[in-house]
Write a protein that holds these residues in place. Structure first.
Motif, PDB file in Angstrom:
ATOM      1  N   ASP A 169       0.866  -1.163  -0.135  1.00 33.89           N
ATOM      2  CA  ASP A 169       0.145   0.103  -0.237  1.00 33.89           C
ATOM      3  C   ASP A 169       1.056   1.141   0.050  1.00 33.89           C
ATOM      4  O   ASP A 169       1.262   1.868   1.001  1.00 33.89           O
ATOM      5  N   PHE A 170       1.359   1.554  -1.055  1.00 31.32           N
ATOM      6  CA  PHE A 170       2.590   2.384  -1.315  1.00 31.32           C
ATOM      7  C   PHE A 170       2.367   3.973  -0.527  1.00 31.32           C
ATOM      8  O   PHE A 170       3.086   4.134   0.137  1.00 31.32           O
ATOM      9  N   ALA A 171       1.001   4.288  -0.896  1.00 32.20           N
ATOM     10  CA  ALA A 171       0.825   5.835  -0.534  1.00 32.20           C
ATOM     11  C   ALA A 171      -0.524   5.794   0.403  1.00 32.20           C
ATOM     12  O   ALA A 171      -0.748   6.706   1.064  1.00 32.20           O
ATOM     13  N   GLY A 172      -1.245   4.696   0.613  1.00 31.29           N
ATOM     14  CA  GLY A 172      -2.245   4.628   1.506  1.00 31.29           C
ATOM     15  C   GLY A 172      -3.793   4.492   0.788  1.00 31.29           C
ATOM     16  O   GLY A 172      -4.583   5.082   1.298  1.00 31.29           O
ATOM     17  N   SER A 173      -3.849   3.556  -0.138  1.00 32.28           N
ATOM     18  CA  SER A 173      -5.334   3.561  -0.646  1.00 32.28           C
ATOM     19  C   SER A 173      -5.995   2.880   0.370  1.00 32.28           C
ATOM     20  O   SER A 173      -7.305   3.189   0.796  1.00 32.28           O
ATOM     21  N   THR A 174      -5.469   2.137   1.306  1.00 36.52           N
ATOM     22  CA  THR A 174      -6.107   1.272   2.345  1.00 36.52           C
ATOM     23  C   THR A 174      -5.879   2.448   3.555  1.00 36.52           C
ATOM     24  O   THR A 174      -6.934   2.570   4.270  1.00 36.52           O
ATOM     25  N   VAL A 175      -4.731   2.546   3.770  1.00 33.60           N
ATOM     26  CA  VAL A 175      -4.353   3.157   5.055  1.00 33.60           C
ATOM     27  C   VAL A 175      -5.467   4.731   5.164  1.00 33.60           C
ATOM     28  O   VAL A 175      -5.838   5.078   6.110  1.00 33.60           O
ATOM     29  N   VAL A 176      -4.989   5.431   4.120  1.00 34.02           N
ATOM     30  CA  VAL A 176      -5.677   6.674   4.350  1.00 34.02           C
ATOM     31  C   VAL A 176      -7.044   6.854   3.804  1.00 34.02           C
ATOM     32  O   VAL A 176      -7.831   7.181   4.225  1.00 34.02           O
ATOM     33  N   HIS A 177      -7.174   6.150   2.524  1.00 34.00           N
ATOM     34  CA  HIS A 177      -8.428   6.406   1.695  1.00 34.00           C
ATOM     35  C   HIS A 177      -9.722   5.439   2.431  1.00 34.00           C
ATOM     36  O   HIS A 177     -10.794   6.082   2.561  1.00 34.00           O
ATOM     37  N   LEU A 178      -9.280   4.205   2.445  1.00 33.73           N
ATOM     38  CA  LEU A 178     -10.427   3.429   2.846  1.00 33.73           C
ATOM     39  C   LEU A 178     -10.950   3.542   4.230  1.00 33.73           C
ATOM     40  O   LEU A 178     -11.768   3.525   4.617  1.00 33.73           O
ATOM     41  N   GLN A 179      -9.917   4.125   5.131  1.00 31.49           N
ATOM     42  CA  GLN A 179     -10.110   4.061   6.514  1.00 31.49           C
ATOM     43  C   GLN A 179     -10.939   5.368   6.640  1.00 31.49           C
ATOM     44  O   GLN A 179     -12.132   5.271   7.346  1.00 31.49           O
ATOM     45  N   GLY A 180     -10.802   6.423   5.951  1.00 24.23           N
ATOM     46  CA  GLY A 180     -11.731   7.484   6.114  1.00 24.23           C
ATOM     47  C   GLY A 180     -12.917   7.541   5.368  1.00 24.23           C
ATOM     48  O   GLY A 180     -14.081   7.790   6.071  1.00 24.23           O
ATOM     49  N   ALA A 181     -13.083   6.368   4.222  1.00 22.05           N
ATOM     50  CA  ALA A 181     -14.058   6.279   3.686  1.00 22.05           C
ATOM     51  C   ALA A 181     -15.053   5.484   4.581  1.00 22.05           C
ATOM     52  O   ALA A 181     -16.524   5.518   4.649  1.00 22.05           O
ATOM     53  N   VAL A 182     -14.472   4.477   5.406  1.00 17.33           N
ATOM     54  CA  VAL A 182     -15.294   3.482   5.910  1.00 17.33           C
ATOM     55  C   VAL A 182     -15.995   4.343   7.339  1.00 17.33           C
ATOM     56  O   VAL A 182     -17.107   4.114   7.573  1.00 17.33           O
TER      57      VAL A 182
END
Lengths: 449, 360
Positions: A169-182
């Motif tokens: 997860d180079f820059a955060g599809s999961t860490v940054v974006h998915l977390q905020g979205a959930v």
């Protein structure tokens, strides 16, 4: 004393990451414009203004606790050192082993990572738009920055179990974006739809944003900011790799714009600007995980697929009765999922070796291993963030309440939460027309002739 | 339900309408005859449009008679000069659906010897008469036209000389708005009043078009302004959001493209009929289109007229806006296929009509 070559190299790296941090923090301006433009005039000052407030809250909470929980040395679940970061290299060396690979000043590392936490929180607010109480932003802003974001951040980037498994997860599809979205999804479910969004028969009404130009400007700022987000995540510039990451990032965004506009044109018969803007952001979200691992052609595919899928999921969630005013879950959640999986498909052996994380993807002979790791990481993040966000918000709903009163919502949050309109002349004029009774209909009749 | 019982509300109303002397009675007749609920359970039988239009005509005529009586009772007397009450829009074409708004106007003849003051008094009478008719028709159940094509608007209620002056202005300044007026006027039909006066008015209008061929080219962009919602690979583009999700705007997306194209061909070739089907008959007899095309267009137009009646009964909310939308999901597969075919024909009509634009 003359600086050594390695000192110069380190300074160049540091300068680039500082610029990248500024670009990422400037993305707050993009979110302010995007969100304010996508919502109604009566809430514009509030929606834009709370971006500043919550970045302030996020900065303090991340400095005090969030940074340590995310990157501090601890166990595979959470970091447990480096709280109330003093900015010194000594504390950094002792407490933040997970960030020791980059030879840049600790203060810049903090600022860059703070930018990411701030973006994640800004995404979450999408689900609260136009109906949450101001106090909710204070409380949930702290809780998200301290208890939600750092946990998954630690799992993937801070020396946690997903990082050990080789999750890419180079820059955060999961860490940054998915977390905020959930978190946004949990909020929008608990807050319930805005007044006037759904009809009695369950059909939904479009509530258009009040300023499409703001929304466009917001997206341009985010697009440019993303060069800091993705290319800055190399945490250095001397190798020149950041240029490659910027290339794949830009290609994906471009493909997302074109694909999303085209699909909206085909499906709705009208080339829809908001759909195109969502497509750009979805593509950027998707390429965030994979930007360092995939070839340019794959970046185009990843961006285009994100743009198209998001178009459909935005319609789908709307029909399911989930009122997500700025499409946060579609744009950052669904595209975050797709982007995180995409590297399990498209990661090339050469780039994986270069970055040094995980294994090649399915289409490059890597089999299902990396795809499986990506899926596991997604499942873990989804379950944790949804459960904790929903739980915390449910407690807040039961104790302090999440939503403004019906009257406050109708009159608009600018007036009810801040006492003054974001557009005073315009809205005062309008309310005067209504107060004078009868002249409102005269006004509309006149506008028809 | 057998056909004859469904016709009953219309037949009943047709018989009773001549005896109605108040707007209240007319309003009740309108409601009973046209309420979508009356047709909801069994659907609308095919080919009902002529009967519906017969009833609309009689209701409007009877309303005007009530207004004439009211004018007289108010001391304004009888109409001082010959006049003609005109219907435009779907009323002018005898194509009104169950729910219909009002598009109307008037023309009256000023005596050549009338003094300035007499002329003003005559104009004042018709102004008041027009306003009264529009108000009363609203009460009966015809909401005023949003585009303000109404007898209460002096643009659409004036002496023959003033109409002629306005025709000349439209020709000299063919702005988009003036061209819209020109096309609206093309559907004008005499509902009540002096038929010689109406014939003169109509002849003046057609003479204007005949003397100024470039006007027709100016009408093309207005005529083609409605987009037919047919997408790639023949997919029908439906509404994505809102109450009408899954529906199409039948009026703008299918019905009006037919009406507008046929009207332009008719006006360009001196055809004076106002109904779309009658216009196609004339186009056929003048050999403007192939026989097969005329037949195809008429066949589809009959089906579209039936679909418009169906659309009016689908939403059950008695809102005028709703009657323009057709919910496709509720229709059998063959009907949807027919809609798709009709859209293809509409696109073809738009294509052949665009030729009139010339080399602008």
């Amino acid at each position: 004393m003359e600086p050594t070559l390695s000192q110069v190299a380190s300074a160049v790296d540091a300068t680039w990451v500082m610029v990248a941090a500024v670009l990422v923090i400037f993305m707050q301006a993009g979110f302010a414009l995007l969100e304010a433009g996508s919502t109604r005039m009566k809430n514009a000052g509030h929606v834009a203004g709370k971006t500043i407030l919550t970045f302030g809250i996020c900065s303090l909470a991340f400095w005090a606790l969030g940074f340590g929980f995310t990157f501090g040395t601890g166990n595979s679940f959470i970091g447990l050192s480096g709280f109330f970061f003093d900015g010194s290299e000594e504390q950094a060396a002792a407490a933040f082993q997970s960030l020791s690979y980059a030879s840049i000043p600790a203060g810049i590392k903090f600022l860059f990572q703070l930018g990411f936490a701030g973006v994640s929180l800004a995404i979450a607010w999408g689900g609260f738009a136009e109906r949450a109480k101001l106090s909710v932003y204070f409380v949930f802003g702290v809780l998200f920055t301290v208890l939600i974001y750092p946990v998954v951040g630690h799992w993937v980037w801070g020396g946690g179990w997903l990082g050990s498994l080789g999750m890419q997860d180079f820059a955060g599809s999961t860490v940054v974006h998915l977390q905020g979205a959930v978190a946004a999804l949990a909020a929008t479910i608990l807050l319930k739809p805005r007044i006037g969004k759904y009809n009695r028969d369950g059909s939904s009404n479009l509530i258009p944003g009040h300023n499409q130009v703001y929304t466009v400007l917001g997206v341009i700022i985010l697009w440019v900011g993303w060069f800091g987000f993705n290319a800055g995540s190399t945490l250095g510039s001397v190798s020149g790799f950041f240029g490659y990451v910027a290339l794949t990032t830009n290609l994906a965004a471009a493909a997302g714009a074109v694909a999303a506009l085209a699909i909206s044109w085909i499906v709705m018969g009208k080339a829809d600007i908001p759909s195109m803007l969502n497509g750009v952001l979805a593509a950027l979200v998707a390429i965030t995980a994979s930007c360092a691992f995939v070839e340019p052609w794959a970046a185009v595919v990843i961006g285009a697929v994100a743009g198209i899928v998001t178009f459909y999921t935005a319609i789908l969630f709307d029909r399911l009765g989930i009122d997500d005013p700025v499409y946060a879950f579609s744009v950052h959640g669904i595209a975050g999922i797709w982007g995180t999986l995409s590297t399990g498909l498209f990661a090339t052996p050469e780039l994986v070796e270069k970055v040094g994380i995980g294994a090649p993807g399915l289409f490059y002979g890597g089999g299902f291993h990396q795809l499986g790791v990506q899926a596991l990481g997604l499942a873990g993040a989804l379950v944790y963030v949804f459960a904790v966000s929903y739980g915390l918000l449910a407690i807040m709903k039961a104790t302090m309440g999440l939503r403004v009163t019906e009257e406050e919502e109708v009159v608009g949050l600018d007036l009810s939460e801040h006492g003054t309109y974001g557009y005073p002349e315009l809205l005062h004029h309008d309310s005067k027309v209504h107060r004078e009774g009868g002249s409102a209909s005269a006004y509309s009749a006149q506008s028809l002739t | 339900m057998p056909l004859h019982t469904l016709h009953n509300p219309l037949h009943d109303a047709l018989q009773r309408v001549s005896n109605a002397t108040t707007v209240g009675e007319l309003s009740r007749l309108h409601r009973e005859a046209f309420a979508p609920a009356s047709y909801a359970s069994s659907g609308v039988p095919a080919g009902l449009t002529p009967l519906i239009n017969q009833l609309h005509d009689r209701l409007i005529i009877q309303t005007i008679r009530c207004c004439l009586a009211e004018m007289k009772a108010a001391g304004m007397g009888d109409p001082p000069v010959p006049y003609a009450f005109l219907l435009f829009g779907s009323g002018g074409r005898r194509e009104q659906s169950l729910a219909s708004d009002q598009d109307n106007g008037m023309v009256y003849r000023l005596p050549p010897e009338a003094s300035q003051r007499e002329q003003e008094e005559i104009a004042a009478y018709f102004r008041r008469f027009g306003q009264l008719v529009v108000t009363k028709l609203s009460e009966v159940g015809y909401p005023p036209c949003q585009g303000n094509v109404l007898a209460s608007n002096s643009r659409w209620n004036r002496s023959l000389q003033d109409w002629d002056t306005m025709f000349r202005e439209w020709n000299e300044t063919p702005t988009w708005e003036n061209i819209r007026y020109l096309l609206v006027t093309g559907d004008g039909r005499l509902l009540l009043g002096d038929d010689q006066l109406f014939a003169r008015w109509k002849a003046d209008y057609h003479q204007l078009l005949a003397d100024n061929p470039p006007l027709i080219a100016r009408c093309v962009s207005n005529t083609l302004r409605h987009r037919v919602p047919l997408g790639l690979f023949g997919r029908i583009i439906t509404e994505v959001n809102g109450k009408f999700r899954g529906g199409i705007h039948l009026k703008n997306g299918l019905y009006l493209p037919y009406v507008n194209c046929v009207r332009l061909w008719s006006l360009a070739n001196g055809i004076t009929a106002t109904g779309t089907l009658e216009r196609i008959d004339a186009i056929r007899s003048m050999h403007l289109w192939e026989e097969e095309l005329c037949e195809t267009v008429q066949r589809h137009f009959h089906r579209i007229a039936d679909l418009r009646l169906l659309a009016a009964t689908q939403w059950q909310d008695d809102l005028y806006e709703s009657s323009s939308y057709l919910q496709l999901a509720k229709l059998p597969r063959e009907t949807i296929g027919m809609v798709r075919q009709a859209m293809k024909v509409a696109l073809y009509l738009q294509k052949i009509t665009s030729r009139y634009e010339g080399d602008r």
